[in-house]
Write an enzyme that holds these catalytic residues in place. Sequence first.
Site, PDB file in Angstrom:
ATOM      1  N   PRO A  10     -62.418 -14.328  21.044  1.00  0.00           N
ATOM      2  CA  PRO A  10     -63.084 -13.288  20.848  1.00  0.00           C
ATOM      3  C   PRO A  10     -62.866 -12.354  19.586  1.00  0.00           C
ATOM      4  O   PRO A  10     -61.680 -12.640  18.735  1.00  0.00           O
ATOM      5  CB  PRO A  10     -61.954 -12.375  22.032  1.00  0.00           C
ATOM      6  CG  PRO A  10     -61.072 -13.312  22.027  1.00  0.00           C
ATOM      7  CD  PRO A  10     -61.348 -14.766  21.826  1.00  0.00           C
ATOM      8  N   ASN A  11     -63.692 -11.612  19.226  1.00  0.00           N
ATOM      9  CA  ASN A  11     -63.932 -10.759  17.863  1.00  0.00           C
ATOM     10  C   ASN A  11     -64.026 -11.533  16.695  1.00  0.00           C
ATOM     11  O   ASN A  11     -64.147 -10.816  15.568  1.00  0.00           O
ATOM     12  CB  ASN A  11     -62.460  -9.790  17.928  1.00  0.00           C
ATOM     13  CG  ASN A  11     -62.311  -9.017  18.872  1.00  0.00           C
ATOM     14  OD1 ASN A  11     -63.197  -8.203  19.120  1.00  0.00           O
ATOM     15  ND2 ASN A  11     -61.056  -8.961  19.618  1.00  0.00           N
ATOM     16  N   ARG A  18     -64.381  -6.928  10.071  1.00  0.00           N
ATOM     17  CA  ARG A  18     -63.180  -7.175  10.715  1.00  0.00           C
ATOM     18  C   ARG A  18     -61.994  -7.197  10.031  1.00  0.00           C
ATOM     19  O   ARG A  18     -61.636  -8.429   9.458  1.00  0.00           O
ATOM     20  CB  ARG A  18     -63.023  -7.994  12.241  1.00  0.00           C
ATOM     21  CG  ARG A  18     -61.725  -8.114  12.812  1.00  0.00           C
ATOM     22  CD  ARG A  18     -61.859  -9.278  13.783  1.00  0.00           C
ATOM     23  NE  ARG A  18     -60.733  -9.243  14.447  1.00  0.00           N
ATOM     24  CZ  ARG A  18     -59.936 -10.128  14.928  1.00  0.00           C
ATOM     25  NH1 ARG A  18     -60.535 -11.329  15.139  1.00  0.00           N
ATOM     26  NH2 ARG A  18     -58.847 -10.197  15.862  1.00  0.00           N
ATOM     27  N   TYR A  23     -58.745 -11.210   7.187  1.00  0.00           N
ATOM     28  CA  TYR A  23     -59.534 -12.117   7.458  1.00  0.00           C
ATOM     29  C   TYR A  23     -60.797 -12.536   6.479  1.00  0.00           C
ATOM     30  O   TYR A  23     -61.282 -13.471   6.710  1.00  0.00           O
ATOM     31  CB  TYR A  23     -60.149 -11.715   8.987  1.00  0.00           C
ATOM     32  CG  TYR A  23     -59.233 -11.702  10.298  1.00  0.00           C
ATOM     33  CD1 TYR A  23     -58.511 -12.745  10.589  1.00  0.00           C
ATOM     34  CD2 TYR A  23     -59.118 -10.528  10.744  1.00  0.00           C
ATOM     35  CE1 TYR A  23     -57.619 -12.453  11.640  1.00  0.00           C
ATOM     36  CE2 TYR A  23     -58.112 -10.476  11.826  1.00  0.00           C
ATOM     37  CZ  TYR A  23     -57.558 -11.474  12.155  1.00  0.00           C
ATOM     38  OH  TYR A  23     -56.581 -11.357  13.030  1.00  0.00           O
ATOM     39  N   ASN A  74     -60.375 -22.210  17.353  1.00  0.00           N
ATOM     40  CA  ASN A  74     -59.630 -21.020  16.991  1.00  0.00           C
ATOM     41  C   ASN A  74     -59.956 -20.185  18.226  1.00  0.00           C
ATOM     42  O   ASN A  74     -60.821 -19.071  18.352  1.00  0.00           O
ATOM     43  CB  ASN A  74     -60.334 -20.257  15.753  1.00  0.00           C
ATOM     44  CG  ASN A  74     -59.504 -18.930  15.161  1.00  0.00           C
ATOM     45  OD1 ASN A  74     -58.818 -18.492  16.011  1.00  0.00           O
ATOM     46  ND2 ASN A  74     -59.876 -18.275  14.208  1.00  0.00           N
ATOM     47  N   ALA A  77     -57.260 -14.279  19.754  1.00  0.00           N
ATOM     48  CA  ALA A  77     -56.285 -13.737  20.708  1.00  0.00           C
ATOM     49  C   ALA A  77     -55.821 -14.329  21.849  1.00  0.00           C
ATOM     50  O   ALA A  77     -54.842 -14.258  22.298  1.00  0.00           O
ATOM     51  CB  ALA A  77     -56.686 -12.053  21.028  1.00  0.00           C
ATOM     52  N   GLU A  98     -56.246 -27.002  16.350  1.00  0.00           N
ATOM     53  CA  GLU A  98     -55.954 -25.636  16.143  1.00  0.00           C
ATOM     54  C   GLU A  98     -56.085 -24.893  14.914  1.00  0.00           C
ATOM     55  O   GLU A  98     -55.666 -25.534  13.720  1.00  0.00           O
ATOM     56  CB  GLU A  98     -54.693 -25.221  16.820  1.00  0.00           C
ATOM     57  CG  GLU A  98     -54.455 -23.696  16.715  1.00  0.00           C
ATOM     58  CD  GLU A  98     -52.866 -23.284  17.444  1.00  0.00           C
ATOM     59  OE1 GLU A  98     -52.002 -24.197  17.631  1.00  0.00           O
ATOM     60  OE2 GLU A  98     -52.625 -22.112  17.621  1.00  0.00           O
ATOM     61  N   HIS A 100     -56.323 -21.248  12.635  1.00  0.00           N
ATOM     62  CA  HIS A 100     -56.351 -19.857  12.349  1.00  0.00           C
ATOM     63  C   HIS A 100     -56.696 -19.385  10.865  1.00  0.00           C
ATOM     64  O   HIS A 100     -56.114 -20.064   9.963  1.00  0.00           O
ATOM     65  CB  HIS A 100     -54.955 -19.017  12.992  1.00  0.00           C
ATOM     66  CG  HIS A 100     -54.693 -19.353  14.086  1.00  0.00           C
ATOM     67  ND1 HIS A 100     -55.147 -18.857  15.195  1.00  0.00           N
ATOM     68  CD2 HIS A 100     -53.919 -20.507  14.628  1.00  0.00           C
ATOM     69  CE1 HIS A 100     -55.012 -19.390  16.149  1.00  0.00           C
ATOM     70  NE2 HIS A 100     -53.960 -20.202  16.340  1.00  0.00           N
ATOM     71  N   ARG A 107     -47.194 -12.528  11.340  1.00  0.00           N
ATOM     72  CA  ARG A 107     -47.700 -11.280  11.571  1.00  0.00           C
ATOM     73  C   ARG A 107     -46.851 -10.557  12.789  1.00  0.00           C
ATOM     74  O   ARG A 107     -45.893 -11.089  12.665  1.00  0.00           O
ATOM     75  CB  ARG A 107     -49.298 -11.315  11.824  1.00  0.00           C
ATOM     76  CG  ARG A 107     -49.900 -11.893  10.499  1.00  0.00           C
ATOM     77  CD  ARG A 107     -51.459 -12.050  11.015  1.00  0.00           C
ATOM     78  NE  ARG A 107     -52.086 -10.681  11.427  1.00  0.00           N
ATOM     79  CZ  ARG A 107     -53.402 -10.993  12.057  1.00  0.00           C
ATOM     80  NH1 ARG A 107     -53.989 -11.745  12.246  1.00  0.00           N
ATOM     81  NH2 ARG A 107     -53.689  -9.465  12.494  1.00  0.00           N
TER      82      ARG A 107
HETATM   83  C1  DQA Z   1     -56.699 -15.471  14.446  1.00  0.00           C
HETATM   84  C2  DQA Z   1     -55.226 -14.843  14.594  1.00  0.00           C
HETATM   85  C3  DQA Z   1     -54.983 -14.322  15.889  1.00  0.00           C
HETATM   86  O1  DQA Z   1     -53.736 -13.703  16.111  1.00  0.00           O
HETATM   87  C4  DQA Z   1     -55.876 -13.086  16.309  1.00  0.00           C
HETATM   88  O2  DQA Z   1     -55.824 -12.735  17.431  1.00  0.00           O
HETATM   89  C5  DQA Z   1     -57.351 -13.519  15.917  1.00  0.00           C
HETATM   90  C6  DQA Z   1     -57.801 -14.442  14.683  1.00  0.00           C
HETATM   91  C7  DQA Z   1     -57.000 -15.963  12.996  1.00  0.00           C
HETATM   92  O3  DQA Z   1     -58.030 -16.687  12.986  1.00  0.00           O
HETATM   93  O4  DQA Z   1     -56.227 -15.777  12.017  1.00  0.00           O
HETATM   94  O5  DQA Z   1     -58.371 -12.947  16.481  1.00  0.00           O
HETATM   95  O6  DQA Z   1     -56.939 -16.443  15.364  1.00  0.00           O
END
Ligand code: DQA
Length: 142
Positions: A10-11, A18, A23, A74, A77, A98, A100, A107
């Site tokens: 998501p997002n 964003r 990011y 990825n 959240a 995984e 990110h 964080r």
């Molecule tokens: C994320 C890190 C997560 O904590 C966050 O909720 C994201 C992006 C990253 O790519 O840094 O949406 O996965």
Amino acid sequence: MKKILILNGPNLNMLGQREPDIYGHQTLDDIQTMCADHAAQAGIAIDFRQSNHEGEIVTWIQQEKDRIDGLIINAAAYTHTSVAIHDALKLLNVPVIEVHLSDPETRESFRHHSYIAPVAKACFKGHGAKGYLMALDALCKE
Ligand code: DQA
């Protein structure tokens, strides 16, 4: 030809707009293009997807489980909340990596726990979009 599924949670469709200080300015389309170019050079195929819905991600993992040679995720959240994605990843007999963009462990404390980590072979975090390419390279070596 090896096929790698790349899932984004998501997002991540909002990358570019964003929190660019965290990011970066690249969009998810930019990252997809980078991954596609990298995969073409390595002679592998990728299937790159994004969803804002936990159940859709679970369904994609179930549907693709016997058709892929590796998975990059990825989970955004959902990394920090989803037992359902954790359980779906356990169905796979192929390596999971995984990724990110940021380093969640540096964080807020609610980002410190990952439900993906116990089912992932490796994690690339804090390298921005390059982390996806590092994950592709790791899967190529499998
Ligand atoms: C994320 C890190 C997560 O904590 C966050 O909720 C994201 C992006 C990253 O790519 O840094 O949406 O996965």
